[in-house]
Design a protein around this motif. Structure first.
Motif, short mmCIF file in Angstrom:
data_model
loop_
_atom_site.label_atom_id
_atom_site.label_comp_id
_atom_site.label_asym_id
_atom_site.label_seq_id
_atom_site.Cartn_x
_atom_site.Cartn_y
_atom_site.Cartn_z
N LEU A 127 0.82 -1.22 0.00
CA LEU A 127 0.00 0.00 0.00
C LEU A 127 0.86 1.27 0.00
O LEU A 127 0.48 2.26 -0.62
CB LEU A 127 -0.95 0.00 1.20
CG LEU A 127 -2.07 -1.04 1.14
CD1 LEU A 127 -2.84 -1.07 2.45
CD2 LEU A 127 -3.00 -0.79 -0.02
N THR A 128 2.01 1.23 0.67
CA THR A 128 2.90 2.39 0.67
C THR A 128 3.45 2.65 -0.72
O THR A 128 3.52 3.80 -1.17
CB THR A 128 4.03 2.19 1.69
OG1 THR A 128 3.47 2.00 2.99
CG2 THR A 128 4.96 3.37 1.72
N ILE A 129 3.84 1.61 -1.42
CA ILE A 129 4.36 1.77 -2.78
C ILE A 129 3.27 2.27 -3.72
O ILE A 129 3.49 3.18 -4.52
CB ILE A 129 4.98 0.44 -3.29
CG1 ILE A 129 6.26 0.14 -2.49
CG2 ILE A 129 5.28 0.51 -4.78
CD1 ILE A 129 6.82 -1.25 -2.73
N ILE A 130 2.07 1.72 -3.61
CA ILE A 130 0.94 2.18 -4.44
C ILE A 130 0.66 3.65 -4.16
O ILE A 130 0.45 4.43 -5.08
CB ILE A 130 -0.31 1.31 -4.19
CG1 ILE A 130 -0.11 -0.09 -4.76
CG2 ILE A 130 -1.55 1.96 -4.80
CD1 ILE A 130 -1.20 -1.08 -4.37
N ALA A 131 0.67 4.03 -2.89
CA ALA A 131 0.40 5.43 -2.53
C ALA A 131 1.45 6.36 -3.10
O ALA A 131 1.13 7.45 -3.60
CB ALA A 131 0.34 5.57 -1.01
N GLY A 132 2.71 5.95 -3.06
CA GLY A 132 3.78 6.77 -3.63
C GLY A 132 3.61 6.96 -5.13
O GLY A 132 3.79 8.07 -5.66
N ILE A 133 3.24 5.90 -5.82
CA ILE A 133 3.02 5.98 -7.27
C ILE A 133 1.83 6.89 -7.58
O ILE A 133 1.91 7.76 -8.46
CB ILE A 133 2.81 4.57 -7.86
CG1 ILE A 133 4.11 3.77 -7.78
CG2 ILE A 133 2.31 4.65 -9.30
CD1 ILE A 133 3.94 2.29 -8.07
#
Length: 148
Positions: A124-130
């Protein structure tokens, strides 16, 4: 009159320190918002995971404190990242208390739950960053909104 003279110049507005076309979020704001989300990953790596509750929300907190007054998109996304990381830290704290409270026997339950929560946090952190880098206001699905 030439075609160039007939077209009006694009309307611009100021967002933070940069200027963008109307309706858009500046590249600088998108970048800082992405940093707010991904700084949690850096905090987790730097602390080695042992101090998850501190390391993962320090980055979003610092970015929010620095940029909240000048960049509205960064303000929103850094608060979102901060709230999510505080929520995950609380979940890990509860799992630790359950493990210690059962004198280690509860690890049969808390270890798999911790792995699932950790993997969900990472994804979820990676998705949010993208999404933040694309200019989309991302909302984590399991965050308690403590910081408003």
């Amino acid at each position: 009159m030439s075609d160039f003279e007939q077209q009006p110049p694009p309307v611009t507005e100021t967002d933070g320190d940069t200027t963008t076309a109307t309706g858009g979020i500046s590249a600088e704001q998108r970048q800082w918002a992405m940093y707010a989300h991904l700084s949690a990953l850096v905090g987790g790596v730097v602390t080695g995971g042992w101090a998850f509750s501190v390391g993962c929300f320090i980055g979003p907190l610092i970015i929010w404190m620095i940029k909240k007054d000048t960049m509205p998109f960064v303000d929103d996304q850094a608060k979102e990242a901060l709230n999510f990381n505080l929520t995950v830290a609380a979940v890990f704290f509860v799992l630790l208390v359950l493990t210690l409270g059962t004198l280690g026997i509860g690890i049969v339950l808390t270890l798999p739950l911790g792995l699932i929560v950790g993997l969900a946090w990472l994804v979820l952190t990676i998705i949010a960053g993208i999404k933040a880098n694309e200019g989309v206001a991302y909302r984590y699905p399991f965050a308690i909104r403590l910081v408003k």
